[in-house]
Design a protein around this motif. Structure first.
Motif, PDB file in Angstrom:
ATOM      1  N   ALA A 155       0.836  -1.217   0.000  1.00 53.69           N
ATOM      2  CA  ALA A 155       0.000   0.000   0.000  1.00 53.69           C
ATOM      3  C   ALA A 155       0.864   1.257   0.000  1.00 53.69           C
ATOM      4  CB  ALA A 155      -0.925  -0.012   1.202  1.00 53.69           C
ATOM      5  N   GLY A 156       2.164   1.086   0.209  1.00 55.31           N
ATOM      6  CA  GLY A 156       3.083   2.231   0.178  1.00 55.31           C
ATOM      7  C   GLY A 156       3.440   2.750   1.559  1.00 55.31           C
ATOM      8  N   LEU A 157       2.929   2.104   2.590  1.00 55.31           N
ATOM      9  CA  LEU A 157       3.173   2.585   3.956  1.00 55.31           C
ATOM     10  C   LEU A 157       4.493   2.068   4.519  1.00 55.31           C
ATOM     11  CD1 LEU A 157       0.008   2.892   3.664  1.00 55.31           C
ATOM     12  CD2 LEU A 157      -0.057   2.585   6.126  1.00 55.31           C
ATOM     13  N   ILE A 158       4.965   2.775   5.515  1.00 58.54           N
ATOM     14  CA  ILE A 158       6.073   2.249   6.313  1.00 58.54           C
ATOM     15  C   ILE A 158       5.405   1.504   7.462  1.00 58.54           C
ATOM     16  CG2 ILE A 158       8.068   2.826   7.756  1.00 58.54           C
ATOM     17  CD1 ILE A 158       8.301   5.387   5.904  1.00 58.54           C
ATOM     18  N   CYS A 159       5.424   0.190   7.357  1.00 60.36           N
ATOM     19  CA  CYS A 159       4.723  -0.643   8.327  1.00 60.36           C
ATOM     20  C   CYS A 159       5.704  -1.042   9.425  1.00 60.36           C
ATOM     21  CB  CYS A 159       4.173  -1.880   7.613  1.00 60.36           C
ATOM     22  SG  CYS A 159       3.341  -3.002   8.729  1.00 60.36           S
TER      23      CYS A 159
END
Ligand SMILES: Nc1ncnc2c1ncn2[C@@H]1O[C@H](COP(=O)(O)OS(=O)(=O)O)[C@@H](OP(=O)(O)O)[C@H]1O
Ligand SMILES: Nc1ncnc2c1ncn2[C@@H]1O[C@H](COP(=O)(O)OP(=O)(O)O)[C@@H](O)[C@H]1O
Length: 334
Positions: free
Chosen positions: A229-233
């Motif tokens: 999703a493009g997040l920094i998880c």
């Protein structure tokens, strides 16, 4: 009839526009050839995995045919007791027809490969479906907006920061400080905290080894979706077993950053914010990590955080250490 003539399974490409120098997952060569030489597979990691009840069909198949391969005795030699070799890796399926691409996660076990690769074209040009694990007749569907577009929008690269360490080592504290630090710099993050996930997604799991493995597997898959999703998880779980963490790493080539909170047991036990160590020491909790259950420290991770001369870094300085890694390795821009 299926036509695999133009179908090739190749190693996963690096994430779009990320030539991250931190890439370090292991590649095995040479390429295996399957499907009459028409499908190429590149392995990206090998783990020694404890048998998992979460995957009974493979385990029972192994048990039913313990010596069905002439290679079996040789391969068995040197195996840690109670462990089954498993090879986990993501693949990109890209036939020469440009319209078709799919991402398939496969698990190879033993000398026999219970991996089913069925993507291809029928004689009349229709797509056939695949079998992955226990799911039959499924097909990957891509959308025009992909990870690349989302990363551009967010001006960052999707990745997973995986924080591992003993209970009380400061995993949740670091995760929150890191999330806060990145948020205040304009980056989108999401924290997957082991304790919290056990309130919902993983409420059916306990702390025996195979449940911990399933816990980590699920969180690894969810983290992969967040990274896509493009997040920094930011995932923070004890994740005590190396093979489980490595399986998650293999889901995320180029974008898995393992952070080891190397805080001594005595320090964690002295903190004991939930009183769990005390209960474990008096035998009221059985199988508590670090007391009567193992913790396997990473042998080769991206970031190690530790105390110096008895002084542990503050939450902010731990977060800064991770942020500077992300910066240097190009995750905080697109
Ligand atoms: N037996 C045992 N061993 C270790 N930890 C235990 C146990 N029982 C309960 N707890 C609490 O559960 C939290 C750890 O959950 P995780 O999902 O991170 O564990 S694991 O990764 O599956 O090992 C952990 O939270 P943290 O202290 O934040 O690590 C504990 O509060
Ligand atoms: N860097 C640190 N220095 C001092 N105390 C800390 C630090 N990090 C966490 N703590 C304290 O240690 C305890 C455990 O932290 P927590 O983040 O809950 O650990 P974990 O999630 O690994 O169980 C908490 O009371 C927290 O305030």
């Amino acid at each position: 009839m299926q036509n695999f003539a133009s179908a090739a399974i190749a190693p996963p490409p690096p994430p779009e526009s990320s030539a991250s120098p931190h890439r370090r997952h292991r590649r095995l060569s040479p390429l295996l050839r399957r499907a009459a030489g028409a499908v190429r597979i590149a392995l990206t990691s090998v783990d020694w995995k404890r048998p998992s009840t979460s995957n009974p069909p493979v385990a029972s198949r192994d048990a039913e045919r313990p010596c069905c391969s002439p290679l079996a005795p040789r391969r068995r030699r040197g195996l840690p007791q109670n462990r089954t070799p498993s090879i986990n890796y993501p693949l990109t399926f890209s036939p020469s027809l440009a319209a078709l691409s799919a991402f398939v996660s496969l698990r190879l076990r033993w000398a026999h490969i219970p991996v089913i690769i069925m993507m291809g074209l029928t004689g009349n040009g229709k797509l056939v479906t695949s079998t992955v694990g226990k799911s039959t007749n499924i097909r990957w569907h891509d959308c025009p907006i992909g990870q690349d577009g989302r990363q551009k929008l967010l001006n960052q690269k999707g990745c997973v920061v995986w924080i591992t360490g003993l209970s009380g080592s400061g995993k949740s504290t670091l995760a929150c400080a890191l999330s806060h630090g990145l948020h205040s710099r304009g980056h989108l993050t999401y924290v997957l905290d082991g304790d919290n996930l056990r309130h919902g997604l993983n409420r059916d799991l306990c702390f025996k080894a195979e449940d911990r493995a399933e816990n980590i597997r699920r969180v690894g898959e969810v983290a992969k979706l967040f990274a896509d999703a493009g997040l920094i998880c930011i995932a923070c779980l004890i994740s005590p077993f190396r093979s489980d963490r490595n399986a998650c790493r293999s889901l995320l080539p180029n974008s898995f950053i393992e952070v080891f909170l190397n805080i001594p047991l005595e320090v964690c036990e002295a903190r004991d914010p939930k009183g769990l160590y005390k209960l474990a020491r008096t035998g009221k909790i059985k199988g508590f990590t670090g007391i009567d259950d193992p913790y396997e420290p990473p042998s080769d991770c991206e970031i190690v955080i530790q105390c110096k001369a008895g002084d542990c870094p503050s939450p902010k300085s731990m977060a800064d250490q991770v942020i500077s890694y992300l910066e240097v390795n190009g995750f905080l821009q697109y």
